[in-house]
Design a protein around this motif. Structure first.
Motif, PDB file in Angstrom:
ATOM      1  N   ASP A 145      -8.172  -0.760   6.893  1.00  0.00           N
ATOM      2  CA  ASP A 145      -7.933  -2.082   6.299  1.00  0.00           C
ATOM      3  C   ASP A 145      -8.600  -2.190   4.933  1.00  0.00           C
ATOM      4  OD1 ASP A 145      -6.339  -3.486   8.181  1.00  0.00           O
ATOM      5  OD2 ASP A 145      -8.097  -4.000   9.387  1.00  0.00           O
ATOM      6  N   LYS A 146      -9.853  -1.774   4.889  1.00  0.00           N
ATOM      7  CA  LYS A 146     -10.622  -1.907   3.653  1.00  0.00           C
ATOM      8  C   LYS A 146     -10.108  -0.962   2.568  1.00  0.00           C
ATOM      9  CE  LYS A 146     -14.838  -3.369   6.069  1.00  0.00           C
ATOM     10  NZ  LYS A 146     -14.961  -4.696   5.423  1.00  0.00           N
ATOM     11  N   LEU A 147      -9.701   0.232   2.964  1.00  0.00           N
ATOM     12  CA  LEU A 147      -9.282   1.227   1.977  1.00  0.00           C
ATOM     13  C   LEU A 147      -7.913   0.927   1.370  1.00  0.00           C
ATOM     14  CD1 LEU A 147     -10.498   4.520   3.712  1.00  0.00           C
ATOM     15  CD2 LEU A 147     -11.568   3.323   1.794  1.00  0.00           C
ATOM     16  N   ILE A 148      -7.032   0.243   2.110  1.00  0.00           N
ATOM     17  CA  ILE A 148      -5.694  -0.039   1.565  1.00  0.00           C
ATOM     18  C   ILE A 148      -5.572  -1.455   1.008  1.00  0.00           C
ATOM     19  CG2 ILE A 148      -4.655   1.605   3.173  1.00  0.00           C
ATOM     20  CD1 ILE A 148      -3.505  -0.802   4.722  1.00  0.00           C
ATOM     21  N   LYS A 149      -6.643  -2.231   1.093  1.00  0.00           N
ATOM     22  CA  LYS A 149      -6.590  -3.615   0.613  1.00  0.00           C
ATOM     23  C   LYS A 149      -6.179  -3.663  -0.851  1.00  0.00           C
ATOM     24  CE  LYS A 149      -9.319  -7.864   0.386  1.00  0.00           C
ATOM     25  NZ  LYS A 149     -10.634  -8.517   0.664  1.00  0.00           N
ATOM     26  N   GLY A 150      -5.193  -4.487  -1.160  1.00  0.00           N
ATOM     27  CA  GLY A 150      -4.744  -4.657  -2.532  1.00  0.00           C
ATOM     28  C   GLY A 150      -3.739  -3.620  -3.006  1.00  0.00           C
ATOM     29  N   SER A 151      -3.428  -2.641  -2.182  1.00  0.00           N
ATOM     30  CA  SER A 151      -2.483  -1.585  -2.567  1.00  0.00           C
ATOM     31  C   SER A 151      -1.086  -1.917  -2.052  1.00  0.00           C
ATOM     32  CB  SER A 151      -2.931  -0.248  -1.982  1.00  0.00           C
ATOM     33  OG  SER A 151      -2.801  -0.247  -0.566  1.00  0.00           O
ATOM     34  N   ASN A 152      -0.100  -1.125  -2.507  1.00  0.00           N
ATOM     35  CA  ASN A 152       1.251  -1.311  -1.990  1.00  0.00           C
ATOM     36  C   ASN A 152       1.292  -1.053  -0.489  1.00  0.00           C
ATOM     37  OD1 ASN A 152       4.148  -1.707  -2.139  1.00  0.00           O
ATOM     38  ND2 ASN A 152       4.354   0.517  -1.921  1.00  0.00           N
ATOM     39  N   ALA A 153       0.505  -0.069  -0.042  1.00  0.00           N
ATOM     40  CA  ALA A 153       0.451   0.211   1.390  1.00  0.00           C
ATOM     41  C   ALA A 153      -0.041  -1.025   2.146  1.00  0.00           C
ATOM     42  CB  ALA A 153      -0.454   1.401   1.674  1.00  0.00           C
ATOM     43  N   GLY A 154      -1.055  -1.687   1.597  1.00  0.00           N
ATOM     44  CA  GLY A 154      -1.560  -2.898   2.228  1.00  0.00           C
ATOM     45  C   GLY A 154      -0.489  -3.971   2.311  1.00  0.00           C
ATOM     46  N   LYS A 155       0.320  -4.084   1.266  1.00  0.00           N
ATOM     47  CA  LYS A 155       1.396  -5.072   1.248  1.00  0.00           C
ATOM     48  C   LYS A 155       2.445  -4.744   2.305  1.00  0.00           C
ATOM     49  CE  LYS A 155       5.007  -6.940  -1.800  1.00  0.00           C
ATOM     50  NZ  LYS A 155       5.595  -6.880  -3.169  1.00  0.00           N
ATOM     51  N   GLN A 156       2.838  -3.468   2.389  1.00  0.00           N
ATOM     52  CA  GLN A 156       3.863  -3.066   3.342  1.00  0.00           C
ATOM     53  C   GLN A 156       3.367  -3.205   4.784  1.00  0.00           C
ATOM     54  OE1 GLN A 156       6.949  -2.441   2.422  1.00  0.00           O
ATOM     55  NE2 GLN A 156       6.374  -2.684   0.273  1.00  0.00           N
ATOM     56  N   VAL A 157       2.110  -2.868   5.006  1.00  0.00           N
ATOM     57  CA  VAL A 157       1.522  -3.040   6.333  1.00  0.00           C
ATOM     58  C   VAL A 157       1.521  -4.515   6.712  1.00  0.00           C
ATOM     59  CG1 VAL A 157      -0.663  -2.947   7.615  1.00  0.00           C
ATOM     60  CG2 VAL A 157       0.136  -0.937   6.345  1.00  0.00           C
ATOM     61  N   GLY A 158       1.119  -5.365   5.773  1.00  0.00           N
ATOM     62  CA  GLY A 158       1.095  -6.804   6.030  1.00  0.00           C
ATOM     63  C   GLY A 158       2.453  -7.357   6.402  1.00  0.00           C
TER      64      GLY A 158
ATOM     65  N   ALA B 183      -4.931   7.082   4.281  1.00  0.00           N
ATOM     66  CA  ALA B 183      -4.258   8.046   3.413  1.00  0.00           C
ATOM     67  C   ALA B 183      -2.795   8.226   3.792  1.00  0.00           C
ATOM     68  CB  ALA B 183      -4.979   9.394   3.482  1.00  0.00           C
ATOM     69  N   VAL B 184      -2.501   8.281   5.106  1.00  0.00           N
ATOM     70  CA  VAL B 184      -1.103   8.476   5.499  1.00  0.00           C
ATOM     71  C   VAL B 184      -0.273   7.240   5.153  1.00  0.00           C
ATOM     72  CG1 VAL B 184      -1.208   7.655   7.909  1.00  0.00           C
ATOM     73  CG2 VAL B 184       0.368   9.497   7.271  1.00  0.00           C
ATOM     74  N   LEU B 185      -0.843   6.044   5.287  1.00  0.00           N
ATOM     75  CA  LEU B 185      -0.125   4.840   4.933  1.00  0.00           C
ATOM     76  C   LEU B 185       0.109   4.773   3.415  1.00  0.00           C
ATOM     77  CD1 LEU B 185      -1.930   2.282   7.282  1.00  0.00           C
ATOM     78  CD2 LEU B 185       0.344   3.303   7.589  1.00  0.00           C
ATOM     79  N   GLN B 186      -0.868   5.206   2.642  1.00  0.00           N
ATOM     80  CA  GLN B 186      -0.699   5.200   1.187  1.00  0.00           C
ATOM     81  C   GLN B 186       0.263   6.293   0.729  1.00  0.00           C
ATOM     82  OE1 GLN B 186      -4.968   5.344   0.349  1.00  0.00           O
ATOM     83  NE2 GLN B 186      -4.855   3.286  -0.530  1.00  0.00           N
ATOM     84  N   ALA B 187       0.350   7.383   1.482  1.00  0.00           N
ATOM     85  CA  ALA B 187       1.319   8.433   1.154  1.00  0.00           C
ATOM     86  C   ALA B 187       2.743   7.961   1.463  1.00  0.00           C
ATOM     87  CB  ALA B 187       1.010   9.697   1.925  1.00  0.00           C
ATOM     88  N   ILE B 188       2.887   7.174   2.536  1.00  0.00           N
ATOM     89  CA  ILE B 188       4.198   6.631   2.899  1.00  0.00           C
ATOM     90  C   ILE B 188       4.632   5.557   1.900  1.00  0.00           C
ATOM     91  CG2 ILE B 188       5.423   5.268   4.642  1.00  0.00           C
ATOM     92  CD1 ILE B 188       3.595   6.662   6.744  1.00  0.00           C
ATOM     93  N   TRP B 189       3.665   4.729   1.510  1.00  0.00           N
ATOM     94  CA  TRP B 189       3.953   3.632   0.575  1.00  0.00           C
ATOM     95  C   TRP B 189       3.022   3.738  -0.640  1.00  0.00           C
ATOM     96  CZ3 TRP B 189       3.167   1.371   5.811  1.00  0.00           C
ATOM     97  CH2 TRP B 189       4.371   1.157   6.490  1.00  0.00           C
ATOM     98  N   PRO B 190       3.307   4.657  -1.567  1.00  0.00           N
ATOM     99  CA  PRO B 190       2.415   4.846  -2.730  1.00  0.00           C
ATOM    100  C   PRO B 190       2.406   3.634  -3.660  1.00  0.00           C
ATOM    101  CG  PRO B 190       4.442   6.125  -2.962  1.00  0.00           C
ATOM    102  CD  PRO B 190       4.469   5.548  -1.568  1.00  0.00           C
TER     103      PRO B 190
END
Length: 357
Positions: free
Chosen positions: A37-50, A350-357
Protein backbone atom coordinates in the motif's frame (compact mmCIF):
# COMPACT_ATOMS: atom_id res chain seq x y z
CA UNK A 1 -0.02 -33.18 -5.45
CA UNK A 2 -0.67 -34.40 -1.92
CA UNK A 3 -2.91 -31.81 -0.32
CA UNK A 4 -1.65 -30.23 2.87
CA UNK A 5 -4.05 -30.32 5.76
CA UNK A 6 -4.29 -26.74 6.97
CA UNK A 7 -5.92 -27.90 10.18
CA UNK A 8 -3.35 -28.26 12.93
CA UNK A 9 -2.70 -31.89 13.72
CA UNK A 10 -2.50 -32.20 17.49
CA UNK A 11 -0.65 -35.17 18.94
CA UNK A 12 -2.85 -37.53 20.94
CA UNK A 13 -5.54 -34.91 21.46
CA UNK A 14 -7.63 -34.55 18.32
CA UNK A 15 -7.48 -31.64 15.90
CA UNK A 16 -8.25 -27.95 16.19
CA UNK A 17 -8.47 -25.46 13.32
CA UNK A 18 -6.72 -22.18 14.05
CA UNK A 19 -6.85 -19.08 11.89
CA UNK A 20 -3.10 -18.67 12.40
CA UNK A 21 -2.60 -22.10 10.83
CA UNK A 22 -3.07 -20.27 7.53
CA UNK A 23 0.08 -18.87 5.93
CA UNK A 24 1.68 -15.98 7.82
CA UNK A 25 -1.50 -15.66 9.88
CA UNK A 26 -3.60 -12.50 9.92
CA UNK A 27 -0.86 -10.05 10.89
CA UNK A 28 1.75 -11.37 8.47
CA UNK A 29 -0.51 -11.05 5.44
CA UNK A 30 -1.67 -7.61 6.53
CA UNK A 31 1.96 -6.55 6.88
CA UNK A 32 2.70 -7.63 3.30
CA UNK A 33 -0.34 -5.71 2.08
CA UNK A 34 0.52 -2.64 4.16
CA UNK A 35 4.06 -2.51 2.74
CA UNK A 36 2.67 -2.63 -0.80
CA UNK A 37 0.00 0.00 0.00
CA UNK A 38 2.69 2.44 1.03
CA UNK A 39 5.00 1.69 -1.90
CA UNK A 40 2.36 2.16 -4.62
CA UNK A 41 0.63 5.17 -3.05
CA UNK A 42 0.26 7.96 -5.59
CA UNK A 43 1.32 5.80 -8.55
CA UNK A 44 -0.71 4.56 -11.50
CA UNK A 45 -0.64 1.13 -9.90
CA UNK A 46 -2.20 2.63 -6.79
CA UNK A 47 -4.93 4.20 -8.92
CA UNK A 48 -5.68 0.95 -10.76
CA UNK A 49 -5.71 -1.04 -7.52
CA UNK A 50 -8.11 1.49 -6.00
CA UNK A 51 -10.46 1.03 -8.93
CA UNK A 52 -10.71 -2.71 -8.20
CA UNK A 53 -11.09 -2.37 -4.45
CA UNK A 54 -14.32 -1.38 -2.73
CA UNK A 55 -14.63 1.91 -0.84
CA UNK A 56 -12.63 1.73 2.39
CA UNK A 57 -10.60 -1.28 1.27
CA UNK A 58 -6.80 -1.40 0.98
CA UNK A 59 -4.33 -4.13 0.12
CA UNK A 60 -3.76 -4.52 3.85
CA UNK A 61 -7.45 -4.95 4.62
CA UNK A 62 -8.07 -7.50 1.84
CA UNK A 63 -4.82 -9.41 2.32
CA UNK A 64 -6.57 -12.25 4.16
CA UNK A 65 -9.60 -12.49 1.86
CA UNK A 66 -8.35 -15.67 0.18
CA UNK A 67 -8.07 -17.35 3.60
CA UNK A 68 -11.33 -15.93 4.91
CA UNK A 69 -13.29 -17.60 2.11
CA UNK A 70 -12.43 -20.99 3.66
CA UNK A 71 -14.69 -20.54 6.69
CA UNK A 72 -16.47 -18.14 9.00
CA UNK A 73 -13.61 -17.16 11.35
CA UNK A 74 -13.36 -13.75 9.65
CA UNK A 75 -17.10 -13.29 10.04
CA UNK A 76 -20.03 -14.26 7.87
CA UNK A 77 -19.02 -15.11 4.33
CA UNK A 78 -20.16 -12.58 1.76
CA UNK A 79 -21.97 -13.46 -1.44
CA UNK A 80 -18.72 -12.67 -3.27
CA UNK A 81 -16.85 -15.21 -1.15
CA UNK A 82 -19.51 -17.89 -1.58
CA UNK A 83 -19.52 -17.41 -5.35
CA UNK A 84 -15.73 -17.73 -5.45
CA UNK A 85 -15.75 -20.90 -3.32
CA UNK A 86 -18.44 -22.45 -5.48
CA UNK A 87 -16.49 -21.73 -8.66
CA UNK A 88 -13.15 -22.92 -7.24
CA UNK A 89 -13.53 -26.37 -5.65
CA UNK A 90 -9.74 -26.77 -5.60
CA UNK A 91 -9.20 -23.36 -4.05
CA UNK A 92 -7.31 -24.72 -1.04
CA UNK A 93 -4.60 -26.00 -3.38
CA UNK A 94 -3.96 -22.51 -4.76
CA UNK A 95 -2.03 -21.49 -1.63
CA UNK A 96 1.04 -23.74 -1.73
CA UNK A 97 3.26 -26.10 -3.63
CA UNK A 98 5.16 -29.08 -2.23
CA UNK A 99 8.62 -29.05 -3.82
CA UNK A 100 11.14 -30.99 -1.68
CA UNK A 101 12.96 -28.30 0.27
CA UNK A 102 16.36 -29.73 -0.70
CA UNK A 103 15.79 -28.74 -4.34
CA UNK A 104 16.93 -25.43 -5.79
CA UNK A 105 14.29 -24.78 -8.43
CA UNK A 106 10.59 -25.14 -9.09
CA UNK A 107 9.94 -27.00 -12.34
CA UNK A 108 6.53 -27.65 -13.89
CA UNK A 109 5.35 -31.25 -13.42
CA UNK A 110 8.09 -32.02 -10.89
CA UNK A 111 7.42 -33.85 -7.62
CA UNK A 112 5.16 -31.78 -5.40
CA UNK A 113 3.98 -29.36 -8.09
CA UNK A 114 0.52 -29.28 -9.63
CA UNK A 115 -1.69 -27.52 -12.14
CA UNK A 116 -3.50 -25.71 -9.33
CA UNK A 117 -0.57 -24.91 -7.04
CA UNK A 118 0.49 -21.46 -5.92
CA UNK A 119 2.95 -20.83 -8.76
CA UNK A 120 0.36 -21.64 -11.44
CA UNK A 121 -2.40 -19.72 -9.65
CA UNK A 122 -0.26 -16.62 -9.27
CA UNK A 123 0.82 -16.86 -12.89
CA UNK A 124 -2.81 -17.01 -13.99
CA UNK A 125 -3.94 -14.17 -11.73
CA UNK A 126 -1.11 -11.91 -12.89
CA UNK A 127 -2.05 -12.61 -16.52
CA UNK A 128 -5.65 -11.58 -15.77
CA UNK A 129 -4.46 -8.29 -14.28
CA UNK A 130 -2.34 -7.77 -17.40
CA UNK A 131 -5.54 -7.96 -19.43
CA UNK A 132 -4.76 -11.27 -21.11
CA UNK A 133 -7.95 -13.10 -22.04
CA UNK A 134 -6.61 -16.40 -23.39
CA UNK A 135 -8.57 -19.19 -21.68
CA UNK A 136 -5.37 -21.21 -21.28
CA UNK A 137 -3.98 -18.41 -19.10
CA UNK A 138 -7.14 -18.18 -16.99
CA UNK A 139 -8.66 -21.66 -16.73
CA UNK A 140 -10.48 -20.74 -13.50
CA UNK A 141 -12.15 -17.69 -14.97
CA UNK A 142 -10.84 -15.24 -12.36
CA UNK A 143 -12.26 -11.73 -12.59
CA UNK A 144 -9.82 -8.84 -12.31
CA UNK A 145 -10.94 -8.15 -8.74
CA UNK A 146 -10.53 -11.80 -7.78
CA UNK A 147 -7.12 -11.81 -9.45
CA UNK A 148 -6.04 -8.80 -7.38
CA UNK A 149 -7.30 -10.39 -4.15
CA UNK A 150 -5.42 -13.60 -4.96
CA UNK A 151 -2.19 -11.88 -5.98
CA UNK A 152 -2.29 -9.79 -2.80
CA UNK A 153 -2.67 -12.83 -0.58
CA UNK A 154 -0.60 -15.38 -2.44
CA UNK A 155 2.39 -13.15 -2.93
CA UNK A 156 2.52 -13.35 0.84
CA UNK A 157 1.95 -17.11 0.84
CA UNK A 158 4.72 -17.88 -1.64
CA UNK A 159 7.27 -16.08 0.53
CA UNK A 160 6.43 -18.28 3.54
CA UNK A 161 9.17 -20.93 3.26
CA UNK A 162 6.96 -23.90 4.17
CA UNK A 163 4.40 -22.98 1.51
CA UNK A 164 6.95 -23.90 -1.15
CA UNK A 165 9.62 -26.12 0.42
CA UNK A 166 8.12 -29.39 1.65
CA UNK A 167 9.69 -32.06 3.84
CA UNK A 168 9.38 -35.75 3.03
CA UNK A 169 10.45 -38.38 5.53
CA UNK A 170 11.92 -41.80 4.82
CA UNK A 171 11.06 -44.88 6.86
CA UNK A 172 14.40 -44.46 8.64
CA UNK A 173 13.25 -41.08 9.99
CA UNK A 174 15.47 -38.88 7.81
CA UNK A 175 14.57 -36.20 5.27
CA UNK A 176 14.53 -37.59 1.73
CA UNK A 177 13.88 -36.34 -1.81
CA UNK A 178 11.28 -38.40 -3.73
CA UNK A 179 12.17 -39.06 -7.36
CA UNK A 180 8.53 -39.27 -8.44
CA UNK A 181 5.07 -38.74 -6.99
CA UNK A 182 4.39 -42.45 -6.56
CA UNK A 183 7.38 -42.73 -4.22
CA UNK A 184 5.33 -40.92 -1.56
CA UNK A 185 3.50 -44.05 -0.47
CA UNK A 186 3.34 -43.72 3.37
CA UNK A 187 5.44 -46.88 3.53
CA UNK A 188 8.91 -45.91 2.32
CA UNK A 189 8.35 -42.15 2.08
CA UNK A 190 5.91 -40.00 4.06
CA UNK A 191 4.57 -36.51 3.34
CA UNK A 192 4.77 -34.15 6.33
CA UNK A 193 1.90 -32.11 4.89
CA UNK A 194 3.76 -28.85 4.77
CA UNK A 195 5.30 -29.41 8.19
CA UNK A 196 1.89 -29.72 9.85
CA UNK A 197 2.80 -33.24 10.99
CA UNK A 198 5.97 -32.02 12.71
CA UNK A 199 5.11 -31.13 16.31
CA UNK A 200 6.97 -28.70 18.56
CA UNK A 201 6.66 -28.63 22.34
CA UNK A 202 4.67 -25.52 23.30
CA UNK A 203 6.46 -25.03 26.62
CA UNK A 204 9.86 -25.22 24.96
CA UNK A 205 8.76 -22.66 22.36
CA UNK A 206 7.72 -20.29 25.13
CA UNK A 207 11.03 -20.68 26.98
CA UNK A 208 13.06 -20.18 23.80
CA UNK A 209 11.08 -17.07 22.93
CA UNK A 210 11.60 -15.60 26.38
CA UNK A 211 15.35 -16.16 26.23
CA UNK A 212 16.01 -15.08 22.64
CA UNK A 213 13.42 -12.50 21.62
CA UNK A 214 13.63 -9.00 23.03
CA UNK A 215 10.76 -6.55 23.01
CA UNK A 216 7.26 -6.61 24.43
CA UNK A 217 5.59 -9.73 25.72
CA UNK A 218 3.97 -11.95 23.12
CA UNK A 219 0.81 -10.59 21.54
CA UNK A 220 -2.33 -12.08 23.10
CA UNK A 221 -3.62 -15.01 21.10
CA UNK A 222 -6.78 -13.85 19.28
CA UNK A 223 -7.29 -17.08 17.36
CA UNK A 224 -10.49 -19.09 17.94
CA UNK A 225 -10.44 -20.83 21.30
CA UNK A 226 -11.04 -24.58 21.58
CA UNK A 227 -14.21 -25.89 23.12
CA UNK A 228 -13.91 -26.58 26.84
CA UNK A 229 -14.16 -30.30 26.12
CA UNK A 230 -11.05 -30.16 23.93
CA UNK A 231 -7.86 -30.46 26.00
CA UNK A 232 -5.24 -27.76 25.63
CA UNK A 233 -2.69 -28.75 23.04
CA UNK A 234 0.80 -29.42 24.33
CA UNK A 235 2.27 -29.12 20.86
CA UNK A 236 2.31 -26.73 17.93
CA UNK A 237 2.76 -27.84 14.32
CA UNK A 238 6.00 -26.61 12.76
CA UNK A 239 3.93 -25.03 9.98
CA UNK A 240 1.88 -23.07 12.51
CA UNK A 241 5.08 -21.90 14.21
CA UNK A 242 6.16 -20.39 10.89
CA UNK A 243 2.73 -18.95 10.17
CA UNK A 244 2.28 -17.06 13.41
CA UNK A 245 5.04 -17.29 16.02
CA UNK A 246 7.80 -16.11 13.70
CA UNK A 247 5.69 -13.11 12.67
CA UNK A 248 5.09 -12.16 16.29
CA UNK A 249 8.81 -12.50 17.02
CA UNK A 250 9.74 -10.42 13.95
CA UNK A 251 7.41 -7.61 15.02
CA UNK A 252 8.59 -7.70 18.63
CA UNK A 253 12.21 -7.42 17.54
CA UNK A 254 11.28 -4.24 15.64
CA UNK A 255 9.29 -2.90 18.59
CA UNK A 256 6.07 -2.95 16.57
CA UNK A 257 2.73 -4.55 17.37
CA UNK A 258 0.60 -3.77 14.33
CA UNK A 259 1.10 -4.59 10.62
CA UNK A 260 0.97 -0.95 9.51
CA UNK A 261 3.65 0.03 12.02
CA UNK A 262 5.79 -2.94 10.96
CA UNK A 263 5.39 -1.90 7.32
CA UNK A 264 6.48 1.67 8.01
CA UNK A 265 9.44 0.53 10.09
CA UNK A 266 10.80 -1.79 7.42
CA UNK A 267 10.29 0.78 4.64
CA UNK A 268 12.11 3.40 6.73
CA UNK A 269 15.02 0.96 7.07
CA UNK A 270 15.44 1.07 3.27
CA UNK A 271 15.95 -2.67 2.76
CA UNK A 272 17.70 -3.92 -0.35
CA UNK A 273 15.27 -6.21 -2.17
CA UNK A 274 16.38 -7.86 -5.40
CA UNK A 275 14.12 -6.88 -8.28
CA UNK A 276 12.61 -9.55 -10.49
CA UNK A 277 13.15 -9.55 -14.24
CA UNK A 278 11.25 -10.62 -17.33
CA UNK A 279 7.51 -10.87 -17.89
CA UNK A 280 5.69 -10.58 -14.53
CA UNK A 281 3.89 -13.89 -15.23
CA UNK A 282 7.28 -15.57 -14.73
CA UNK A 283 7.94 -13.90 -11.39
CA UNK A 284 6.14 -16.58 -9.32
CA UNK A 285 8.76 -19.06 -10.53
CA UNK A 286 11.49 -16.72 -9.29
CA UNK A 287 9.70 -16.24 -5.97
CA UNK A 288 9.35 -20.01 -5.53
CA UNK A 289 13.05 -20.56 -6.18
CA UNK A 290 13.88 -17.91 -3.59
CA UNK A 291 11.48 -19.54 -1.11
CA UNK A 292 13.34 -22.84 -1.53
CA UNK A 293 16.49 -21.07 -0.33
CA UNK A 294 14.54 -19.84 2.70
CA UNK A 295 13.06 -23.30 3.33
CA UNK A 296 16.56 -24.79 3.57
CA UNK A 297 17.30 -22.23 6.27
CA UNK A 298 14.01 -23.00 8.03
CA UNK A 299 14.89 -26.70 8.26
CA UNK A 300 18.49 -26.14 9.34
CA UNK A 301 19.07 -27.93 12.65
CA UNK A 302 15.62 -29.55 12.74
CA UNK A 303 15.74 -33.15 13.98
CA UNK A 304 12.94 -35.71 14.03
CA UNK A 305 11.86 -38.07 16.76
CA UNK A 306 10.23 -41.45 16.04
CA UNK A 307 7.14 -41.42 13.86
CA UNK A 308 3.80 -41.72 15.69
CA UNK A 309 1.01 -43.31 13.65
CA UNK A 310 -2.45 -41.94 14.41
CA UNK A 311 -5.97 -42.19 13.05
CA UNK A 312 -8.22 -39.19 12.62
CA UNK A 313 -11.93 -39.15 13.47
CA UNK A 314 -12.59 -39.66 9.76
CA UNK A 315 -10.51 -42.82 9.77
CA UNK A 316 -7.50 -41.33 8.02
CA UNK A 317 -4.20 -42.86 9.12
CA UNK A 318 -1.29 -40.44 9.30
CA UNK A 319 2.08 -40.08 10.99
CA UNK A 320 3.31 -37.30 13.28
CA UNK A 321 6.86 -36.63 14.41
CA UNK A 322 7.92 -34.70 17.48
CA UNK A 323 10.76 -32.42 16.44
CA UNK A 324 13.62 -30.59 18.10
CA UNK A 325 15.11 -27.31 16.91
CA UNK A 326 18.28 -25.48 18.02
CA UNK A 327 17.91 -23.63 21.34
CA UNK A 328 18.36 -20.27 19.61
CA UNK A 329 15.91 -21.09 16.81
CA UNK A 330 13.67 -18.05 17.50
CA UNK A 331 16.53 -15.75 16.45
CA UNK A 332 17.25 -17.08 12.93
CA UNK A 333 13.62 -17.99 12.28
CA UNK A 334 12.30 -14.54 13.18
CA UNK A 335 15.07 -12.86 11.16
CA UNK A 336 14.17 -15.01 8.17
CA UNK A 337 10.45 -14.32 8.62
CA UNK A 338 11.14 -10.58 8.67
CA UNK A 339 13.16 -10.87 5.46
CA UNK A 340 10.46 -12.92 3.74
CA UNK A 341 7.68 -10.53 4.81
CA UNK A 342 9.68 -7.61 3.45
CA UNK A 343 10.26 -9.43 0.16
CA UNK A 344 6.57 -10.26 -0.02
CA UNK A 345 5.51 -6.64 0.39
CA UNK A 346 8.11 -5.21 -1.97
CA UNK A 347 7.47 -7.88 -4.59
CA UNK A 348 3.72 -7.33 -4.39
CA UNK A 349 4.23 -3.61 -5.00
CA UNK A 350 6.70 -4.30 -7.81
CA UNK A 351 4.44 -6.73 -9.68
CA UNK A 352 1.52 -4.31 -9.48
CA UNK A 353 3.70 -1.46 -10.75
CA UNK A 354 5.01 -3.68 -13.56
CA UNK A 355 1.42 -4.48 -14.58
CA UNK A 356 0.36 -0.83 -14.35
CA UNK A 357 3.49 1.32 -14.92
Amino acid sequence: MTMKKLACVLALSGALLSFDALAWGNDGHRAVGAIADKLIKGSNAGKQVGALLLPGESLESVANWADCVKGSWCGAQTSEMLAYVGANPKGNEYHYTDVPFQKNHYHDNDVGTGDDDIVQTLRQAIAVLQGKTDLALNPHGFTKRQALLLVTHMTGDIHQPLHVGAAYVGKDGTFVVPDKRTDIDTVAIFDSRGGNNFLMDNDKIAVMGTHHILGDNPKPDDSPKPRESVPKSLTKPFHAYWDSITVDYAMRRLGTRKPEAFAQAVIDSKPVVVRNSGDPVTWPYQWANDALVAAKQAYTGVTLGPGIRQTSKKGEVYTNWNIEVPANYPEPSSALAKTQLIKGGFHLAAVLQAIWP
